[in-house]
Design a protein around this motif. Sequence first.
Motif, mmCIF file in Angstrom:
data_model
loop_
_atom_site.group_PDB
_atom_site.id
_atom_site.type_symbol
_atom_site.label_atom_id
_atom_site.label_comp_id
_atom_site.label_asym_id
_atom_site.label_seq_id
_atom_site.Cartn_x
_atom_site.Cartn_y
_atom_site.Cartn_z
ATOM 1 N N CYS A 81 0.840 -1.199 0.000
ATOM 2 C CA CYS A 81 0.000 0.000 0.000
ATOM 3 C C CYS A 81 0.875 1.250 0.000
ATOM 4 O O CYS A 81 1.901 1.321 0.692
ATOM 5 C CB CYS A 81 -0.896 -0.024 1.241
ATOM 6 N N GLY A 85 2.722 1.478 3.667
ATOM 7 C CA GLY A 85 3.502 0.298 3.311
ATOM 8 C C GLY A 85 2.953 -1.021 3.794
ATOM 9 O O GLY A 85 3.680 -2.025 3.833
ATOM 10 N N ASN A 86 1.699 -1.056 4.156
ATOM 11 C CA ASN A 86 1.102 -2.329 4.580
ATOM 12 C C ASN A 86 0.989 -3.275 3.383
ATOM 13 O O ASN A 86 0.853 -2.840 2.240
ATOM 14 C CB ASN A 86 -0.301 -2.039 5.146
ATOM 15 N N HIS A 104 -5.855 1.220 6.709
ATOM 16 C CA HIS A 104 -6.654 2.447 6.793
ATOM 17 C C HIS A 104 -7.662 2.555 5.665
ATOM 18 O O HIS A 104 -8.276 3.604 5.471
ATOM 19 C CB HIS A 104 -5.754 3.687 6.762
HETATM 20 FE FE1 FES Z 1 -2.723 1.019 3.644
HETATM 21 FE FE2 FES Z 1 -2.770 2.863 5.461
HETATM 22 S S1 FES Z 1 -1.210 1.450 5.081
HETATM 23 S S2 FES Z 1 -4.290 2.367 4.051
#
Ligand code: FES
Length: 349
Positions: A81, A85-86, A104
């Motif tokens: 993301c 960075g997820n 998020h």
């Molecule tokens: Fe993906 Fe925040 S890390 S929406």
Amino acid sequence: MTQDIASLVDADRGLIGRRIYIEPEIYEQEQERIFARCWLFLCHESQIPQPGDFFTTYMGEDPVLVVRDTTGQVRAFLNVCRHRGNRLCRADAGNAATFTCAYHGWTYRNDGRLVGVPWLNEAYYGELEREHWGLNPVAQLDNYKGLFFATFDPDAPPLREYLGEMTWYLDNFFDRREGGIEVIGGMHKWVMPCNWKFPAENFGGDSYHVQWSHLSAVKTNFSLGAATKPETSGSLVSPGNGHVLICFGPTDVADPPVPEILEYEKQIRPEGRKASGSPLGSDQPDRRNDLSQFLDAARHLPDLPRLAPARPRQDRGVVVGLHRQGRAAAHQGSDPAERGARLQPVRHL
Ligand code: FES
């Protein structure tokens, strides 16, 4: 360190130093020089046949999302993301029009565009330019015979050039059957707490262990030939650009070992061939044998015989596998009688 690494590999004597499996500096150099620069295999086109189909994999240590977007174009992105960075997509494979980050809630279309940001006005005052925060694509993406490859290096040579003469072998396998090749049956995955070269080497070339490590399986006669005993007619072909092909025994090109293909192989490999020698029967004990000589001879031979159509299909949980010389393989069906009834007739061309 460069000098030091070179001394760890003795290609002439077939010896390597154990440090190549444990030194962090060597591992980091491999990530930088190999995995960040080479064309790396992602998946086969049959694994993402429909718009929205996706497949997740890795390029080196980087997670990658391969997806056929809604218009049918195949794309590959870092599976990360752009917010914090997820990991974006956590499924191995599936079908999706959009991907929503679990952290998020940022949402990306299957073409990589960022299309949803919660609290866009309240948290970002409407100033976040979503068009600049789409998923990061790989530098280059291409496919050869349905095999998708990607590289992070924008300066890497085109895929076809990179594969070089190994395409001859890929053609040999992937052009073999009318209807092409299809991946069936999903995936088996292992997490192996070891250096990446251990499984690479073992999956690539170690059949020597089979009769000992898998003795109980061998006793069931699950496999005959090269998988259970050494073959004197194998060869290892390397065009010198990092690719390699390992051939075992007389049926390494022929799968299944039908008479036409065995005859074809006999023409490629005349009598007198030596163990570990070149495919043309040279007396040279050359494991990096003369590929160009092999190819020259092969080009003068007729095309590889065509076999029966082998388009496998999946039908209500019953996988009908490749048709092989009157045999059809079926897996995963619950009712053996039903399984048998679903097998397709085999027609030889
Ligand atoms: Fe993906 Fe925040 S890390 S929406």
